[in-house]
Scaffold this motif. Structure first.
Motif, PDB file in Angstrom:
ATOM      1  N   LEU A 162       0.849  -1.180   0.000  1.00 28.86           N
ATOM      2  CA  LEU A 162       0.000   0.000   0.000  1.00 28.86           C
ATOM      3  C   LEU A 162       0.891   1.238   0.000  1.00 28.86           C
ATOM      4  O   LEU A 162       1.784   1.369   0.836  1.00 28.86           O
ATOM      5  CB  LEU A 162      -0.905  -0.002   1.225  1.00 28.86           C
ATOM      6  CG  LEU A 162      -1.956   1.108   1.309  1.00 28.86           C
ATOM      7  CD1 LEU A 162      -2.984   0.956   0.208  1.00 28.86           C
ATOM      8  CD2 LEU A 162      -2.628   1.095   2.680  1.00 28.86           C
ATOM      9  N   ILE A 163       0.641   2.156  -0.936  1.00 31.38           N
ATOM     10  CA  ILE A 163       1.521   3.306  -1.140  1.00 31.38           C
ATOM     11  C   ILE A 163       0.717   4.595  -1.058  1.00 31.38           C
ATOM     12  O   ILE A 163      -0.396   4.679  -1.604  1.00 31.38           O
ATOM     13  CB  ILE A 163       2.217   3.215  -2.520  1.00 31.38           C
ATOM     14  CG1 ILE A 163       2.952   1.877  -2.647  1.00 31.38           C
ATOM     15  CG2 ILE A 163       3.172   4.372  -2.724  1.00 31.38           C
ATOM     16  CD1 ILE A 163       3.475   1.615  -4.027  1.00 31.38           C
ATOM     17  N   TRP A 180       2.127  -0.019   3.984  1.00 25.92           N
ATOM     18  CA  TRP A 180       1.914  -1.404   4.447  1.00 25.92           C
ATOM     19  C   TRP A 180       2.332  -2.351   3.342  1.00 25.92           C
ATOM     20  O   TRP A 180       2.228  -2.024   2.149  1.00 25.92           O
ATOM     21  CB  TRP A 180       0.439  -1.613   4.790  1.00 25.92           C
ATOM     22  CG  TRP A 180       0.049  -3.055   4.986  1.00 25.92           C
ATOM     23  CD1 TRP A 180       0.130  -3.790   6.126  1.00 25.92           C
ATOM     24  CD2 TRP A 180      -0.496  -3.933   3.990  1.00 25.92           C
ATOM     25  NE1 TRP A 180      -0.311  -5.066   5.907  1.00 25.92           N
ATOM     26  CE2 TRP A 180      -0.717  -5.181   4.601  1.00 25.92           C
ATOM     27  CE3 TRP A 180      -0.817  -3.783   2.640  1.00 25.92           C
ATOM     28  CZ2 TRP A 180      -1.245  -6.272   3.910  1.00 25.92           C
ATOM     29  CZ3 TRP A 180      -1.348  -4.862   1.942  1.00 25.92           C
ATOM     30  CH2 TRP A 180      -1.556  -6.088   2.582  1.00 25.92           C
ATOM     31  N   ALA A 181       2.844  -3.509   3.702  1.00 23.19           N
ATOM     32  CA  ALA A 181       3.191  -4.527   2.721  1.00 23.19           C
ATOM     33  C   ALA A 181       3.118  -5.894   3.383  1.00 23.19           C
ATOM     34  O   ALA A 181       3.308  -6.033   4.602  1.00 23.19           O
ATOM     35  CB  ALA A 181       4.593  -4.287   2.150  1.00 23.19           C
ATOM     36  N   ASP A 182       2.829  -6.907   2.585  1.00 24.11           N
ATOM     37  CA  ASP A 182       2.780  -8.267   3.108  1.00 24.11           C
ATOM     38  C   ASP A 182       2.944  -9.237   1.950  1.00 24.11           C
ATOM     39  O   ASP A 182       2.686  -8.893   0.787  1.00 24.11           O
ATOM     40  CB  ASP A 182       1.466  -8.528   3.838  1.00 24.11           C
ATOM     41  CG  ASP A 182       1.599  -9.657   4.859  1.00 24.11           C
ATOM     42  OD1 ASP A 182       2.635 -10.352   4.839  1.00 24.11           O
ATOM     43  OD2 ASP A 182       0.672  -9.839   5.662  1.00 24.11           O
ATOM     44  N   THR A 183       3.371 -10.438   2.278  1.00 26.84           N
ATOM     45  CA  THR A 183       3.539 -11.498   1.288  1.00 26.84           C
ATOM     46  C   THR A 183       2.800 -12.733   1.763  1.00 26.84           C
ATOM     47  O   THR A 183       2.881 -13.104   2.939  1.00 26.84           O
ATOM     48  CB  THR A 183       5.035 -11.828   1.090  1.00 26.84           C
ATOM     49  OG1 THR A 183       5.701 -10.671   0.594  1.00 26.84           O
ATOM     50  CG2 THR A 183       5.202 -12.972   0.091  1.00 26.84           C
ATOM     51  N   PHE A 184       2.075 -13.363   0.848  1.00 25.08           N
ATOM     52  CA  PHE A 184       1.312 -14.567   1.151  1.00 25.08           C
ATOM     53  C   PHE A 184       1.904 -15.703   0.322  1.00 25.08           C
ATOM     54  O   PHE A 184       1.880 -15.657  -0.907  1.00 25.08           O
ATOM     55  CB  PHE A 184      -0.162 -14.384   0.808  1.00 25.08           C
ATOM     56  CG  PHE A 184      -0.804 -13.228   1.517  1.00 25.08           C
ATOM     57  CD1 PHE A 184      -1.484 -13.424   2.697  1.00 25.08           C
ATOM     58  CD2 PHE A 184      -0.717 -11.949   1.001  1.00 25.08           C
ATOM     59  CE1 PHE A 184      -2.070 -12.357   3.359  1.00 25.08           C
ATOM     60  CE2 PHE A 184      -1.289 -10.879   1.640  1.00 25.08           C
ATOM     61  CZ  PHE A 184      -1.971 -11.082   2.831  1.00 25.08           C
ATOM     62  N   ALA A 202      -7.430 -10.514   4.434  1.00 26.19           N
ATOM     63  CA  ALA A 202      -6.241 -10.023   5.140  1.00 26.19           C
ATOM     64  C   ALA A 202      -5.834  -8.640   4.651  1.00 26.19           C
ATOM     65  O   ALA A 202      -5.528  -7.750   5.450  1.00 26.19           O
ATOM     66  CB  ALA A 202      -5.093 -11.021   4.956  1.00 26.19           C
ATOM     67  N   ILE A 203      -5.828  -8.449   3.343  1.00 32.37           N
ATOM     68  CA  ILE A 203      -5.442  -7.144   2.806  1.00 32.37           C
ATOM     69  C   ILE A 203      -6.486  -6.095   3.182  1.00 32.37           C
ATOM     70  O   ILE A 203      -6.152  -4.972   3.572  1.00 32.37           O
ATOM     71  CB  ILE A 203      -5.273  -7.221   1.278  1.00 32.37           C
ATOM     72  CG1 ILE A 203      -4.087  -8.130   0.940  1.00 32.37           C
ATOM     73  CG2 ILE A 203      -5.045  -5.840   0.687  1.00 32.37           C
ATOM     74  CD1 ILE A 203      -3.886  -8.345  -0.545  1.00 32.37           C
ATOM     75  N   ALA A 204      -7.772  -6.452   3.066  1.00 31.87           N
ATOM     76  CA  ALA A 204      -8.817  -5.502   3.420  1.00 31.87           C
ATOM     77  C   ALA A 204      -8.723  -5.096   4.882  1.00 31.87           C
ATOM     78  O   ALA A 204      -8.888  -3.918   5.232  1.00 31.87           O
ATOM     79  CB  ALA A 204     -10.193  -6.106   3.123  1.00 31.87           C
ATOM     80  N   SER A 205      -8.432  -6.060   5.759  1.00 33.77           N
ATOM     81  CA  SER A 205      -8.291  -5.748   7.180  1.00 33.77           C
ATOM     82  C   SER A 205      -7.106  -4.833   7.428  1.00 33.77           C
ATOM     83  O   SER A 205      -7.197  -3.864   8.172  1.00 33.77           O
ATOM     84  CB  SER A 205      -8.129  -7.046   7.980  1.00 33.77           C
ATOM     85  OG  SER A 205      -9.256  -7.866   7.846  1.00 33.77           O
ATOM     86  N   ALA A 206      -5.992  -5.138   6.779  1.00 30.86           N
ATOM     87  CA  ALA A 206      -4.800  -4.293   6.947  1.00 30.86           C
ATOM     88  C   ALA A 206      -5.038  -2.891   6.426  1.00 30.86           C
ATOM     89  O   ALA A 206      -4.601  -1.908   7.017  1.00 30.86           O
ATOM     90  CB  ALA A 206      -3.608  -4.936   6.232  1.00 30.86           C
ATOM     91  N   LEU A 207      -5.741  -2.787   5.318  1.00 31.65           N
ATOM     92  CA  LEU A 207      -6.068  -1.461   4.789  1.00 31.65           C
ATOM     93  C   LEU A 207      -6.942  -0.698   5.768  1.00 31.65           C
ATOM     94  O   LEU A 207      -6.772   0.497   5.980  1.00 31.65           O
ATOM     95  CB  LEU A 207      -6.777  -1.596   3.444  1.00 31.65           C
ATOM     96  CG  LEU A 207      -5.915  -2.007   2.254  1.00 31.65           C
ATOM     97  CD1 LEU A 207      -6.790  -2.272   1.051  1.00 31.65           C
ATOM     98  CD2 LEU A 207      -4.908  -0.930   1.939  1.00 31.65           C
ATOM     99  N   GLY A 208      -7.895  -1.375   6.356  1.00 28.24           N
ATOM    100  CA  GLY A 208      -8.784  -0.718   7.310  1.00 28.24           C
ATOM    101  C   GLY A 208      -8.022  -0.161   8.494  1.00 28.24           C
ATOM    102  O   GLY A 208      -8.259   0.955   8.934  1.00 28.24           O
ATOM    103  N   ARG A 209      -7.056  -0.945   8.988  1.00 30.81           N
ATOM    104  CA  ARG A 209      -6.267  -0.453  10.119  1.00 30.81           C
ATOM    105  C   ARG A 209      -5.346   0.690   9.699  1.00 30.81           C
ATOM    106  O   ARG A 209      -5.235   1.690  10.360  1.00 30.81           O
ATOM    107  CB  ARG A 209      -5.439  -1.613  10.694  1.00 30.81           C
ATOM    108  CG  ARG A 209      -6.244  -2.651  11.427  1.00 30.81           C
ATOM    109  CD  ARG A 209      -5.320  -3.524  12.256  1.00 30.81           C
ATOM    110  NE  ARG A 209      -4.350  -4.220  11.434  1.00 30.81           N
ATOM    111  CZ  ARG A 209      -4.547  -5.413  10.888  1.00 30.81           C
ATOM    112  NH1 ARG A 209      -5.712  -6.022  11.054  1.00 30.81           N
ATOM    113  NH2 ARG A 209      -3.608  -5.991  10.175  1.00 30.81           N
TER     114      ARG A 209
END
Length: 716
Positions: free
Chosen positions: A247-248, A257-261, A280-287
């Motif tokens: 996320l940029i 934010w960044a993550d690898t699955f 997972a991505i939607a939750s991280a974006l929300g936070r």
């Protein structure tokens, strides 16, 4: 000598500093280069690992060896290396590397801002030039070059803090035929994010333009009007899949934010994997965005059959194509999915939607309309709370039955579960417009363009609504964004000129489409297409009767049709003959048109278009009472009584009929009633381009109408 002094004498500190600085410089350059060439993520991690592993050996080499005028040799402990030229050279290398790192950081974080300001000034200059040149002719025939592209202006609203654009995921898989899998992950993520009422998520339609784009994040953010950009890549190999996302901040390029699955992929868990990633991505974006995390709720798997879900994904991958062959292909795929899982509600709803598409765009057969409703109802019995099914049922009520209130009721229920859906906002705008409520139309379409700013369909709808209201400033404003799209819909190329013809009676810019640089007449639309009828009507209204005759002669079929009109070739010939003073030919062709239209009405007795065409033919024959009766029957049909756009167009056609059979006072009174409609394609100056009004122009009642409604000299 102390250990500290010995480390200093052997330049270990200098080597360590130089290694750290140069290593950091290598990582910065690698991030840019690897991102540009699309290298796998492991390459970057390998570089970091090598740099870390090399740190201690380099320090050991610095302790043991020295580089002097005589080359590399072991340090015997007697050399005063601090004062040597080699030590000073090492200081210069370290300092130079620090300067390079600082310059690179300045370029990364300030360069895009400076470029953005320059681009913004250029966009404003181009916008002013575009507005000054809006009146010249639009040359957009198939054989002509496409219009020049300009950088689009930023959307006309402030960028919301919770707005996000999810770029199409990059497919890094070596295996063929995995594009639909990657698109499925992207679609599921957009659907999950659209469930969060505190996020503004740009629609998939606008995002497809940025597949494999070379534009930077800041430029994409400006074009879409968003605060954040999510980008990612999918790599599928055999039974494993790796997905990375980051996320940029669109304004600063900062990574939020960044993550690898990295998962094992089996046919049984394909949907669970996609759902896990999306949630997972939607939750991280929300936070990260400091908004509610309602998007994090896990939806249940729509099917447990992996092959059924694979067929479903393959059908969705081609859903943007509305040709009859593609619709029937999707119908077959959804039927095969349901054969494997008869309780697959989403596939069932999609199947019903495709039958409605078949009815709306092509067949107009009651069987297709009924089949669409049946499948959607069955799907809702299985999943009554699924918002996507509610959205498709709203579309069914709108398209299949013109039941606007039922459609809006279903749309309200769909929007509760999909508050960020651009499709729902756009559909609301189309429904409100057909219902004759322009203010509600504009509000819904502006919401849709916020969520889907690069949608040609939505921008075209906003232009058309401005045209209907006679607001040419609005038409020009949205046209500036439409012509900046990489691909302009064929139906929208001349929309700006059509609007000026309909409102101001300007025919020159529109007619320039039909002539090339040598003066040769061109046929703009493919023969037999719906826009072919528009071309004839434009040529006729502009009194280019030679072009109008050419268009008739090149049409292979005996008629053309769209939702507003059905025109036999014989009736078109009768119109031309009448206004050119060939009365006998006009009567002969009108009689032939009546025969054709009687046959149509025998098979389709509720065809309002055929009744209005019959009214015009009867008027040419001088049968005034029969012409009035046919026009009245057309307007009394169910569709014109429900669809305000079609009704306005039919009323304009009724005025053309009355111009041939009524006196000027009666005609002026009917025109006055029509011109008070809030939405109409033909305003006074455009309407009276028709030669049938020539006989009435000098009458005082007609002159009074001109004084009241004409805008010809205003230019806007």
């Amino acid at each position: 000598m102390s250990l500290f002094n010995e480390l200093k004498r052997r330049n270990v500190f200098r080597v360590a500093a130089a290694y750290v600085v140069i290593g950091w410089l290598i990582l910065q350059v690698a991030e840019i280069v690897l991102g540009f060439i699309g290298a796998p993520e492991w390459v970057g991690k390998a570089i970091i690992a090598l740099l870390l592993l090399g740190f201690v050996p380099v320090l050991a080499l610095a302790w043991v060896f020295e580089v002097g005028p005589h080359g590399v040799r072991r340090d015997d402990g007697t050399n005063a290396r601090d004062a040597s030229p080699q030590a000073r050279r090492l200081d210069v290398i370290t300092l130079g590397s620090v300067v390079l790192v600082m310059l690179l950081l300045v370029w990364q974080h300030l360069g895009s801002a400076l470029t953005g300001e320059q681009d913004g000034r250029q966009a404003q200059q181009e916008s002013r030039v575009t507005q000054q040149q809006a009146a010249p002719a639009v040359q957009a025939v198939q054989s002509a070059p496409p219009p020049a592209r300009v950088r689009p202006e930023p959307p006309p609203f402030e960028v919301p803090a919770g707005s996000i654009a999810v770029l199409p995921f990059t497919n890094r898989s070596a295996e063929p035929d995995t594009a639909y899998f990657v698109d499925g992950i992207h679609d599921d993520l957009l659907t999950q994010l659209a469930r969060n009422d505190q996020l503004i998520v740009i629609s998939r339609t606008s995002m497809m333009e940025y597949r494999d784009t070379t534009k930077n994040v800041r430029q994409i953010g400006e074009e879409l009007g968003v605060a954040t950009i999510l980008e990612g890549a999918v790599q599928r190999a055999g039974q494993r899949v790796r997905i990375n996302a980051q996320l940029i901040d669109a304004k600063t390029d900062a990574h939020l934010w960044a993550d690898t699955f990295d998962r094992e992929l089996t046919p049984e868990n394909i949907f669970d994997l996609q759902s896990d990633i999306a949630v997972a991505i939607a939750s991280a974006l929300g936070r990260t965005l400091n908004v509610g995390s309602t998007a994090a709720s896990r939806p249940s798997a729509p099917t447990l059959d992996p092959e059924a879900f694979d067929l479903y994904l393959r059908a969705r991958a081609i859903r943007d194509e509305a040709t009859e062959s593609r619709i029937r292909e999707r119908i077959e795929l959804y039927r095969r999915a349901l054969a494997r899982d008869p309780k697959f509600a989403l596939a069932m709803g999609e199947l019903g939607r495709e039958y409605v598409n078949l009815f709306w765009f092509h067949t107009r057969r009651d069987a297709d309309r009924s089949e669409g409703g049946r499948w959607i109802d069955q799907a809702l019995e299985l999943a009554p709370d699924e918002p996507q099914l509610r959205l498709w049922r709203a579309e069914y009520f709108y398209r299949a039955h013109l039941d606007y209130e039922a459609a809006l009721e279903e749309l309200d229920r769909a929007s509760e579960g999909l508050p960020g859906s651009a499709e729902a906002a756009g559909l609301r705008g189309f429904i409100e417009r057909r219902a004759g409520r322009p203010r509600e139309t504009i509000a819904a379409l502006e919401r849709a363009v916020l969520l889907d700013p690069r949608s040609g369909q939505v921008l075209q709808a906003l232009m058309e609504t401005g045209w209907l209201l006679g607001d040419l400033d609005t038409v020009s404003r949205w046209n500036a964004q439409l012509v900046a799209l990489p691909e302009i819909p064929q139906t929208a190329i001349a929309l700006h000129s059509q609007a000026r013809m309909g409102v101001l009676g300007e025919s020159g810019p529109l007619m320039a489409r039909y002539v090339d640089s040598t003066g040769t007449v061109l046929v703009a639309a493919p023969v037999g297409t719906p826009t072919y009828g528009f071309d004839f009507h434009h040529a006729y209204m502009a009194r280019d009767f030679d072009l109008a005759k050419t268009l008739i002669d090149t049409l292979a079929e005996e008629f053309w049709e769209d939702q507003f009109s059905l025109v036999p070739k014989a009736l078109a010939r009768a119109q031309l003959a009448l206004v050119q003073g060939r009365d006998n030919e006009a009567r002969r062709e009108a009689a032939a048109a009546i025969v054709f239209l009687d046959a149509v009405l025998k098979e389709h007795p509720d065809d309002y278009r055929a009744y209005m065409a019959q009214a015009r033919a009867k008027a040419i024959l001088g049968e005034a009472a029969a012409a009035r009766d046919a026009a009245s029957r057309s307007l009394a049909m169910r569709i014109p009584s429900r669809d305000q756009l079609i009704r306005a167009e039919l009323r304009a056609e009724q005025l053309r009929v009355l111009a041939m059979i009524d006196d000027s006072d009666t005609l002026a009174s009917a025109m006055d009633d029509y011109l008070q409609l809030e939405m109409k394609y033909w305003h006074f100056d455009g309407l009276v381009l028709d030669p049938v009004f020539d006989a009435h122009r000098d009458h005082p009642a007609f002159q009074a109408l001109a004084a009241k409604y004409s805008r010809k000299d205003s230019g806007a």
